[in-house]
Design a protein around this motif. Structure first.
Motif, PDB file in Angstrom:
ATOM      1  N   MET A  52       0.838  -1.203   0.000  1.00 37.79           N
ATOM      2  CA  MET A  52       0.000   0.000   0.000  1.00 37.79           C
ATOM      3  C   MET A  52       0.874   1.254   0.000  1.00 37.79           C
ATOM      4  O   MET A  52       0.588   2.233  -0.695  1.00 37.79           O
ATOM      5  CB  MET A  52      -0.928  -0.014   1.217  1.00 37.79           C
ATOM      6  N   PHE A  53       1.938   1.225   0.772  1.00 40.01           N
ATOM      7  CA  PHE A  53       2.887   2.331   0.863  1.00 40.01           C
ATOM      8  C   PHE A  53       3.514   2.617  -0.507  1.00 40.01           C
ATOM      9  O   PHE A  53       3.432   3.735  -1.033  1.00 40.01           O
ATOM     10  CB  PHE A  53       3.948   1.925   1.901  1.00 40.01           C
ATOM     11  N   PHE A  54       4.096   1.594  -1.121  1.00 42.89           N
ATOM     12  CA  PHE A  54       4.809   1.786  -2.383  1.00 42.89           C
ATOM     13  C   PHE A  54       3.864   2.075  -3.547  1.00 42.89           C
ATOM     14  O   PHE A  54       4.242   2.762  -4.501  1.00 42.89           O
ATOM     15  CB  PHE A  54       5.662   0.560  -2.699  1.00 42.89           C
ATOM     16  N   SER A  55       2.651   1.556  -3.480  1.00 45.08           N
ATOM     17  CA  SER A  55       1.695   1.765  -4.572  1.00 45.08           C
ATOM     18  C   SER A  55       1.295   3.225  -4.711  1.00 45.08           C
ATOM     19  O   SER A  55       1.070   3.715  -5.820  1.00 45.08           O
ATOM     20  CB  SER A  55       0.442   0.906  -4.364  1.00 45.08           C
ATOM     21  N   ILE A  56       1.179   3.914  -3.578  1.00 45.59           N
ATOM     22  CA  ILE A  56       0.787   5.322  -3.616  1.00 45.59           C
ATOM     23  C   ILE A  56       1.882   6.196  -4.230  1.00 45.59           C
ATOM     24  O   ILE A  56       1.606   7.169  -4.931  1.00 45.59           O
ATOM     25  CB  ILE A  56       0.453   5.827  -2.195  1.00 45.59           C
ATOM     26  N   ILE A  57       3.150   5.833  -4.017  1.00 47.40           N
ATOM     27  CA  ILE A  57       4.237   6.692  -4.494  1.00 47.40           C
ATOM     28  C   ILE A  57       4.779   6.269  -5.858  1.00 47.40           C
ATOM     29  O   ILE A  57       5.567   6.999  -6.459  1.00 47.40           O
ATOM     30  CB  ILE A  57       5.405   6.738  -3.474  1.00 47.40           C
ATOM     31  N   ASP A  58       4.348   5.098  -6.361  1.00 46.36           N
ATOM     32  CA  ASP A  58       4.861   4.625  -7.648  1.00 46.36           C
ATOM     33  C   ASP A  58       3.740   3.895  -8.393  1.00 46.36           C
ATOM     34  O   ASP A  58       3.360   2.786  -8.030  1.00 46.36           O
ATOM     35  CB  ASP A  58       6.050   3.682  -7.431  1.00 46.36           C
TER      36      ASP A  58
END
Length: 367
Positions: free
Chosen positions: A138-144
């Protein structure tokens, strides 16, 4: 990002909720007795980020007892006015963003951003691999956005492959096709996880030393399930094909990014066996702060922070240091159950107090 107004019908214990926030109401403290709906209100504010609760519940469970639907609406400012509304009825969800009906979640992904701090965040540090993967995905999906689509497509193909393996009698050529597709996504996901964790681990150590004021080093280690000397799509595919016999016997896919793990270390020792409760709580708060910081860095969005009575376990010195960091955000909501915590927020010029009574929100003054 700034929430200007929120309304809800039949969402949890809010049968008919309407509330507006003034520009100066940025640091909002919610203090009410347990069971009045403080967490429900944070859940409502969070829902618009991922169109689901941060608790392990279905949309149907969010409906007020005795009703058959819920509807919610948020108006927020992110350099310009935006509005998202959601209506859930008969297991169907209707989402409207700025008067346009949304067919796929990806159409509004990242448009409204919030980060919730809850008691369950301790599992980011000490939980099982599945919980950690879910958090970082969820963390990485929002920024990439490439990561978002890669993990989404990977899970779709993985589901198809597992259905095939479960069947036992299958077309070997089809399994080869699935492995080829998975290799493509694994190549992207694993490299991005490795890249992001190296950056995140440094931030984690720096903030842990700064806020915690400990003489310890802290870091995050990423453990991919596929370990090959030369990491290329072709080599990943060959590895998956070599594992076919074992996976056929097991009846499910045993290798891939869905089996990766992350480990948190304190002085090169596992947090699970070395860190105290307070140290682990601080680590979880720092991870959520890093998540919010990266949303600002990569998306130029200051997310709404939602803190659900999570700083109580910290000593007063670290409470003050942690709270000083969240003052940098345009708006945050924090629930508290201890009056002594109010003093920590006294320096804020944007302080506002709310309480919840019988499913209604009203302004209050606890000074």
């Amino acid at each position: 990002m700034f929430v200007k107004s929120i309304s809800a019908t039949n969402f949890r214990n809010f049968r008919n909720l309407e509330f507006c926030f003034k520009e100066q109401e940025r640091h909002i403290i919610i203090k009410s007795p347990n069971g009045t709906g403080k967490t429900n209100f944070l859940e409502l504010l969070y829902y618009f980020t991922y169109l689901k609760s941060f608790r392990a519940v279905s949309d149907g469970e969010l409906i007020n007892k005795g009703e058959n639907y819920f509807s919610i609406l948020i108006n927020y400012d992110n350099d310009e006015d935006n509005e998202i509304s959601v209506k859930y009825l008969n297991k169907s969800k209707e989402v409207v963003y700025n008067n346009k009906k949304i067919k796929r979640y990806s159409e509004i992904f990242g448009k409204y951003c919030s980060v919730v701090f809850s008691s369950d965040d301790m599992l980011i540090i000490k939980g099982n691999p599945n919980y950690k993967r879910k958090f970082f995905d969820m963390f990485f999906s929002i920024i990439d956005i490439e990561y978002f689509y890669s993990i989404k497509n990977y899970n779709c193909v993985l589901k198809q492959k597992n259905a095939l393996l479960k069947n036992k009698s299958f077309d070997k050529k089809l399994l080869e096709i699935y492995n080829y597709q998975l290799a493509q996504y694994i190549n992207i996901i694993q490299q991005k996880r490795d890249e992001f964790i190296k950056i995140t681990s440094k931030d984690f150590n720096d903030k842990y030393l700064e806020i915690g004021d400990y003489n310890y080093s802290a870091k995050i280690i990423y453990y991919p399930s596929i370990k090959i000397k030369e990491f290329t799509q072709e080599n990943i595919f060959n590895f998956l094909m070599e594992c076919c016999k074992k996976e056929v016997e097991l009846g499910f896919s045993f290798y891939g990014v869905h089996k990766d793990n992350y480990q948190f270390l304190l002085n090169n020792l596992n947090f699970n066996s070395y860190a105290s409760f307070g140290q682990t709580r601080l680590a979880s708060l720092i991870m959520k702060t890093i998540q919010a910081d990266n949303y600002k860095k990569y998306n130029n969005i200051s997310p709404i922070l939602l803190l659900d009575d999570v700083i109580l376990e910290l000593d007063n010195y670290r409470k003050v240091k942690f709270v000083s960091k969240i003052f940098d955000y345009k708006q945050f909501f924090i629930t508290i159950s201890d009056d002594t915590l109010l003093k920590i927020f006294e320096k804020s010029s944007y302080l506002s107090f709310l309480e919840i009574i019988d499913g209604k929100i009203q302004k209050s003054n606890f000074n």
